[in-house]
Write a protein that holds these residues in place. Sequence first.
Motif, PDB file in Angstrom:
ATOM      1  N   PRO A 109       1.205  -1.292   0.196  1.00 31.99           N
ATOM      2  CA  PRO A 109       0.011  -0.232  -0.399  1.00 31.99           C
ATOM      3  C   PRO A 109       0.987   1.649   0.081  1.00 31.99           C
ATOM      4  CG  PRO A 109       0.073  -1.153   2.243  1.00 31.99           C
ATOM      5  CD  PRO A 109       0.393  -1.886   1.193  1.00 31.99           C
ATOM      6  N   SER A 110       0.292   1.704  -0.745  1.00 33.90           N
ATOM      7  CA  SER A 110       1.306   3.580  -1.274  1.00 33.90           C
ATOM      8  C   SER A 110       0.199   4.623  -1.548  1.00 33.90           C
ATOM      9  CB  SER A 110       2.230   3.440  -1.840  1.00 33.90           C
ATOM     10  OG  SER A 110       2.941   4.266  -1.886  1.00 33.90           O
ATOM     11  N   LEU A 111       0.663   5.798  -1.082  1.00 35.92           N
ATOM     12  CA  LEU A 111      -0.084   6.637  -1.858  1.00 35.92           C
ATOM     13  C   LEU A 111       0.232   7.102  -3.191  1.00 35.92           C
ATOM     14  CD1 LEU A 111      -0.594   9.803   0.869  1.00 35.92           C
ATOM     15  CD2 LEU A 111      -2.064   8.362   0.035  1.00 35.92           C
ATOM     16  N   ASP A 112       1.329   7.136  -3.746  1.00 34.10           N
ATOM     17  CA  ASP A 112       2.316   6.676  -5.213  1.00 34.10           C
ATOM     18  C   ASP A 112       1.397   5.881  -6.136  1.00 34.10           C
ATOM     19  OD1 ASP A 112       3.477   6.631  -7.356  1.00 34.10           O
ATOM     20  OD2 ASP A 112       5.496   6.239  -6.385  1.00 34.10           O
ATOM     21  N   PRO A 113       0.098   7.281  -7.007  1.00 32.95           N
ATOM     22  CA  PRO A 113      -0.751   6.511  -7.443  1.00 32.95           C
ATOM     23  C   PRO A 113      -0.063   4.964  -8.820  1.00 32.95           C
ATOM     24  CG  PRO A 113      -0.691   8.648  -8.182  1.00 32.95           C
ATOM     25  CD  PRO A 113       0.325   8.314  -6.868  1.00 32.95           C
ATOM     26  N   GLY A 114       1.601   5.099  -8.397  1.00 37.21           N
ATOM     27  CA  GLY A 114       2.392   4.338  -9.602  1.00 37.21           C
ATOM     28  C   GLY A 114       2.213   3.002  -9.085  1.00 37.21           C
ATOM     29  N   ARG A 115       1.837   2.794  -7.260  1.00 36.11           N
ATOM     30  CA  ARG A 115       2.304   1.298  -6.694  1.00 36.11           C
ATOM     31  C   ARG A 115       0.876   0.630  -6.429  1.00 36.11           C
ATOM     32  NH1 ARG A 115       7.726   0.850  -6.080  1.00 36.11           N
ATOM     33  NH2 ARG A 115       7.062  -0.463  -4.672  1.00 36.11           N
TER      34      ARG A 115
ATOM     35  N   PRO B 247       9.251  13.220  -8.275  1.00 37.75           N
ATOM     36  CA  PRO B 247      10.410  13.719  -9.598  1.00 37.75           C
ATOM     37  C   PRO B 247      11.824  13.104  -8.980  1.00 37.75           C
ATOM     38  CG  PRO B 247       9.270  15.363  -7.677  1.00 37.75           C
ATOM     39  CD  PRO B 247       8.692  14.623  -7.891  1.00 37.75           C
ATOM     40  N   ARG B 248      11.982  12.618  -8.167  1.00 36.75           N
ATOM     41  CA  ARG B 248      13.273  12.092  -7.193  1.00 36.75           C
ATOM     42  C   ARG B 248      13.528  10.435  -7.881  1.00 36.75           C
ATOM     43  NH1 ARG B 248      11.648  12.438  -1.289  1.00 36.75           N
ATOM     44  NH2 ARG B 248      10.043  11.639  -1.753  1.00 36.75           N
ATOM     45  N   GLY B 249      12.369  10.054  -8.400  1.00 37.71           N
ATOM     46  CA  GLY B 249      13.029   8.428  -8.840  1.00 37.71           C
ATOM     47  C   GLY B 249      12.260   8.550  -9.910  1.00 37.71           C
ATOM     48  N   LYS B 250      12.352   7.309 -10.746  1.00 35.37           N
ATOM     49  CA  LYS B 250      10.959   7.167 -12.159  1.00 35.37           C
ATOM     50  C   LYS B 250      10.857   6.060 -12.016  1.00 35.37           C
ATOM     51  CE  LYS B 250      14.830   9.828 -15.347  1.00 35.37           C
ATOM     52  NZ  LYS B 250      16.034   9.188 -15.846  1.00 35.37           N
ATOM     53  N   THR B 251       9.592   5.348 -12.738  1.00 32.81           N
ATOM     54  CA  THR B 251       8.576   4.363 -12.260  1.00 32.81           C
ATOM     55  C   THR B 251       8.873   3.256 -13.264  1.00 32.81           C
ATOM     56  OG1 THR B 251       7.507   5.642 -11.016  1.00 32.81           O
ATOM     57  CG2 THR B 251       6.585   3.568 -12.172  1.00 32.81           C
ATOM     58  N   ALA B 252       8.613   2.250 -12.994  1.00 31.83           N
ATOM     59  CA  ALA B 252       8.942   1.329 -13.834  1.00 31.83           C
ATOM     60  C   ALA B 252       7.966   0.791 -14.681  1.00 31.83           C
ATOM     61  CB  ALA B 252       9.552  -0.103 -13.570  1.00 31.83           C
ATOM     62  N   CYS B 253       7.321   1.153 -16.184  1.00 33.46           N
ATOM     63  CA  CYS B 253       6.813   1.353 -16.880  1.00 33.46           C
ATOM     64  C   CYS B 253       6.525  -0.154 -17.798  1.00 33.46           C
ATOM     65  CB  CYS B 253       5.903   2.068 -17.549  1.00 33.46           C
ATOM     66  SG  CYS B 253       6.007   3.671 -16.430  1.00 33.46           S
TER      67      CYS B 253
END
Length: 355
Positions: free
Chosen positions: A181-187, A264-270
Amino acid sequence: MNTMTDTAALAGASAAASTDQPAATNFRDELLAAGLLIDTGENGLYGRSQIFEDVLDRLNVAITHLGADQQPEVLRFPPAMRRTDFEDSEYLKSFPNLAGTIHSFCGNDMGHQRLLRALDDAMTERDDDRADAWMEQQKPTRVVLTPAACYPIYPVMARRGPLPADGRTIDVLSYCFRHEPSLDPGRMQMFRQREYVRLGSPAQVMAFRQMWIERGSLLVTLLQLPVEVDLANDPFFGRGGKIVADSQRAQALKFELLIPIADPRGKTACLSFNYHMDHFGAIWKIACDDGEVAHTGCVGFGMERITLALFRHHGLDVNAWPDDVRALLWGDTEARVAHGMQTLPATAPGAGESA
């Protein structure tokens, strides 16, 4: 394996946990305010609007055209798999913290009464403070939540006997579950993976992976999103996890296509490009036509993540997206993908017989 990570999470998980990534939260709030994602009250568990689903569906069409010349066998499974197959996969050895099991009530009338009493007690508390004593009346079922879209196919392939001489290529799509669980919508905890999976000789699988690194990069370029492919490793659990992760990187078994989304501090694996070697072939005794243990590999498209990347880089109003992106998704998708494919090295229908 196809466990997508992101570089920000791996580089600073503890710091992110304490601050909960305010930049990621801001993007999440924008998506919720626009109605693109629907808040369920649980971090990482969202509803999707019609607009969000339309973008994702059209992205799916583009991916289908991207792999059509491989003539894959199309298989679709529910987001659950047989527990014994899950146990055989050895997922729990590497990612016990991400797994999700399915439990159900299997008791008698007395057990039901105990469950109801415990439930009544729990409901007197606030949502976040509720006790879970009623779950003591639940027992594990014979199914678990699917952790990666490709997992259900390996036992199916094993039951068919030896692979044909040119191996097999499978197109699979499924909702998957990861307990993070995370507040990051990409996770998200529940998300969709579209995968092309290759089973065959090492040379066939390695050629397949290289082909999809090129095709995946092409798709992201056509979507006018930033492209960065980098060596990666899965987030293996426990003290021994670093050793396994270092080995995975040393053998260059995993690459990821990274796009900045929420933080912006990191990049997400898509997208994820994976070579499993003979891991799954050995577990399920999948053989090539010459009797050798089959090797496997896959390319995984994080459907929600790519969709989120589009909203992040092109804005929340799809009508204002760049003309070429709109033409790719809502126009003649097949022709535009085919035109892009002409810029890539020629590939045989079977994804190559040699690396």
